[in-house]
Design a protein around this motif. Structure first.
Motif, PDB file in Angstrom:
ATOM      1  N   VAL A 282     -47.590 -58.444  45.701  1.00 24.58           N
ATOM      2  CA  VAL A 282     -47.762 -56.992  45.554  1.00 24.58           C
ATOM      3  C   VAL A 282     -46.390 -56.384  45.823  1.00 24.58           C
ATOM      4  O   VAL A 282     -45.748 -56.726  46.816  1.00 24.58           O
ATOM      5  N   CYS A 283     -45.908 -55.489  44.938  1.00 23.70           N
ATOM      6  CA  CYS A 283     -44.563 -54.945  45.175  1.00 23.70           C
ATOM      7  C   CYS A 283     -44.359 -53.613  44.464  1.00 23.70           C
ATOM      8  O   CYS A 283     -45.167 -53.205  43.633  1.00 23.70           O
ATOM      9  N   ASP A 284     -43.243 -52.947  44.819  1.00 20.36           N
ATOM     10  CA  ASP A 284     -42.858 -51.746  44.074  1.00 20.36           C
ATOM     11  C   ASP A 284     -42.010 -52.188  42.871  1.00 20.36           C
ATOM     12  O   ASP A 284     -41.582 -53.350  42.803  1.00 20.36           O
ATOM     13  N   PRO A 285     -41.769 -51.288  41.912  1.00 15.71           N
ATOM     14  CA  PRO A 285     -41.104 -51.696  40.660  1.00 15.71           C
ATOM     15  C   PRO A 285     -39.721 -52.322  40.848  1.00 15.71           C
ATOM     16  O   PRO A 285     -39.286 -53.114  40.013  1.00 15.71           O
ATOM     17  N   SER A 286     -39.019 -52.009  41.943  1.00 11.40           N
ATOM     18  CA  SER A 286     -37.638 -52.494  42.103  1.00 11.40           C
ATOM     19  C   SER A 286     -37.565 -54.004  42.329  1.00 11.40           C
ATOM     20  O   SER A 286     -36.523 -54.616  42.116  1.00 11.40           O
ATOM     21  N   TYR A 287     -38.669 -54.633  42.737  1.00 14.62           N
ATOM     22  CA  TYR A 287     -38.641 -56.076  43.004  1.00 14.62           C
ATOM     23  C   TYR A 287     -38.885 -56.919  41.759  1.00 14.62           C
ATOM     24  O   TYR A 287     -38.549 -58.097  41.729  1.00 14.62           O
ATOM     25  N   LEU A 288     -39.518 -56.314  40.728  1.00 15.04           N
ATOM     26  CA  LEU A 288     -39.754 -57.053  39.467  1.00 15.04           C
ATOM     27  C   LEU A 288     -39.364 -56.168  38.280  1.00 15.04           C
ATOM     28  O   LEU A 288     -40.219 -55.738  37.487  1.00 15.04           O
ATOM     29  N   PRO A 289     -38.054 -55.863  38.153  1.00 10.60           N
ATOM     30  CA  PRO A 289     -37.625 -54.894  37.126  1.00 10.60           C
ATOM     31  C   PRO A 289     -37.941 -55.324  35.693  1.00 10.60           C
ATOM     32  O   PRO A 289     -38.058 -54.485  34.804  1.00 10.60           O
ATOM     33  N   LYS A 291     -40.701 -56.523  34.694  1.00 11.70           N
ATOM     34  CA  LYS A 291     -42.142 -56.372  34.422  1.00 11.70           C
ATOM     35  C   LYS A 291     -42.592 -54.911  34.463  1.00 11.70           C
ATOM     36  O   LYS A 291     -43.773 -54.602  34.603  1.00 11.70           O
ATOM     37  N   VAL A 292     -41.616 -53.990  34.387  1.00 11.63           N
ATOM     38  CA  VAL A 292     -41.952 -52.554  34.401  1.00 11.63           C
ATOM     39  C   VAL A 292     -41.217 -51.847  33.262  1.00 11.63           C
ATOM     40  O   VAL A 292     -40.266 -52.378  32.694  1.00 11.63           O
ATOM     41  N   ARG A 293     -41.688 -50.637  32.954  1.00 21.86           N
ATOM     42  CA  ARG A 293     -40.959 -49.826  31.966  1.00 21.86           C
ATOM     43  C   ARG A 293     -40.757 -48.422  32.525  1.00 21.86           C
ATOM     44  O   ARG A 293     -41.563 -47.930  33.321  1.00 21.86           O
ATOM     45  N   LYS A 294     -39.690 -47.792  32.093  1.00 21.55           N
ATOM     46  CA  LYS A 294     -39.377 -46.436  32.559  1.00 21.55           C
ATOM     47  C   LYS A 294     -40.308 -45.448  31.866  1.00 21.55           C
ATOM     48  O   LYS A 294     -40.490 -45.504  30.645  1.00 21.55           O
TER      49      LYS A 294
END
Length: 444
Positions: A282-289, A291-294
């Motif tokens: 479980v994490c915030d977006p900064s730990y798995l950049p 796997k996220v989109r802006k």
């Protein structure tokens, strides 16, 4: 660190800390790590010197602003709805014993060029300068309908099925005008845009009921509450809760690298050459950049002042919502103010935030309508930050990523994300009707 855990949580932002606490209470073996040496991540709380360093690049703030340690400036300031989901989570987990809360003085809305108190009961509607005499009667009837509405009692539905009737259709039955629809949708039901008008009315009616129940619960002049010393206390309170239930905490762990197997499923987290194994991250977006989109940016201003916001009845803590239509924008603007009455600043000082979803690259110009409401400021800082949301498939990789904090100055959207993540992680809904402290007392 070379141990196995069911869940590793990365980042000590409020969302991650709540989830860590809830999972620990459920008996899940949790390891909680953060690359920073402080709690809170993006939602941390800064003293004056830290604030100065972050925005001015200087080590010390000028002395005339008071002692640095007397400031607790929340980077993601949000009020809590008195009867809302976050307060229920706090009670459910007994975290309330680590925190002290105080009611917020005022809830206001900017309509027709003026800051006005948000009316929410039939009585307040009759007194409100927001509306003319006939509109007051119509609004009073609508508020009475909402107040009496009971999902389980068809006699209160006036022949309407609110799971089918849209908000626009429901409001049309009461003949309310555009400005009334605006403040009800944005300042009472706390919608962030106008999509709700074309969606089933049940959600808006239940949101309005929550506002009224929250107002009644603390018998204050607003439905909101806020912790003494600010929100910085909250992540730590949930961290304590997690520790009580056997969770392990490690701050200042550089480069927390998430490890995957050949199928793309998470296997653990490596830091400083050691790997802790786990089944889920479980994490915030900064730990798995990757796997996220802006999804956008937030523009915000932080002001230090020596007076309350004008036209808010000298409120020492207040929220003012400026609905998008009032400024011909695509998103609402939020004004938040707190002061020494909540121990977030020295005596006589007030901290104000103005925030909105950025629609330009110039926060100074874009935030001007909100800043103009503040009156004279001693200091002001401007900032923009990117917002991200997950694009991964948690069922495939076992990574559960929170969405970045939005521009709102209340917690309802934040808690919705936490409860949705909890369901994704555990496969069950969080039952907020259970009072854990009562349950544990009964067991003793």
């Amino acid at each position: 660190m070379d141990e196995e855990y069911e869940v590793i949580v990365l980042g000590t932002g409020l969302k991650e800390c709540i989830l860590s606490g809830l999972l620990s209470v459920d008996g899940v073996k949790v390891l909680h790590m953060d690359r920073n040496d402080y709690y809170g991540g993006e939602s941390t709380s800064l003293n004056l010197n830290q604030l100065w360093k972050k925005f001015k690049g200087e080590e010390k703030a000028p002395e005339h602003l008071g002692a640095s340690r007397d400031y607790n400036v929340d980077m993601m300031p949000k009020f809590m709805m008195g009867n809302g989901k976050l307060v229920r989570v706090l009670i459910h987990t007994d975290v309330t014993k680590y925190l002290s809360f105080k009611a917020v003085d005022g809830s206001y809305v900017f309509v027709k060029g003026k800051v006005q108190k948000v009316p929410v009961t039939p009585m307040e509607a009759l007194k409100s300068p927001l509306m003319g005499i006939f509109e007051k009667r119509r609004a009073g009837k609508f508020f009475s309908y909402v107040q009496d509405y009971d999902e389980k009692d068809p006699k209160t539905h006036n022949g309407m099925d609110l799971t089918k009737v849209t908000t626009k259709e429901l409001i049309a039955k009461f003949g309310l005008d555009e400005n009334t629809i605006d403040f009800i949708g944005h300042a009472v039901a706390l919608h962030t845009n106008d999509q709700h008008l074309h969606q089933p009315a049940l959600d808006t009616v239940m949101r309005m009921k929550l506002y009224a129940e929250s107002l009644a619960r603390f018998q204050g002049t607003s439905p909101y509450i806020y912790p003494l010393y600010g929100l910085g206390e909250l992540p730590q309170a949930f961290a304590r809760l997690s520790a009580v239930y056997g969770g392990t905490y490690m701050l200042n762990k550089p480069e927390c690298k998430v490890e995957f197997d050949e199928e793309g499923k998470v296997t653990g987290v490596t830091s400083e050459g050691e790997t802790a194994k786990c089944k889920k991250v479980v994490c915030d977006p900064s730990y798995l950049p990757n796997k996220v989109r802006k999804i956008g940016r937030v523009a915000r201003a932080i002001a230090i002042m020596s007076h309350p916001i004008p036209n808010t009845n000298d409120s020492h803590s207040v929220q003012v919502i400026i609905p998008q239509k009032q400024l011909a924008r695509k998103s609402d603007m939020y004004v938040f103010c707190c002061s020494y009455s909540h121990n977030v600043a020295p005596k006589g000082k007030f901290i104000a935030f103005v925030s909105t979803d950025a629609e330009t690259d110039n926060p100074q110009t874009e935030l001007k309508p909100g800043i103009d409401l503040l009156g004279a400021v001693d200091e002001i800082f401007f900032d923009m930050y990117d917002r991200y949301e997950p694009v991964n498939e948690p069922a495939l990789d076992n990574c559960f990523i929170s969405t970045s904090y939005d521009a709102t100055t209340h917690f309802e959207t934040t808690v919705a994300d936490v409860l949705n993540m909890y369901t994704l992680i555990t496969g069950k809904q969080l039952d907020l009707s259970v009072d854990l402290s009562a349950a544990s007392a009964a067991e003793e």
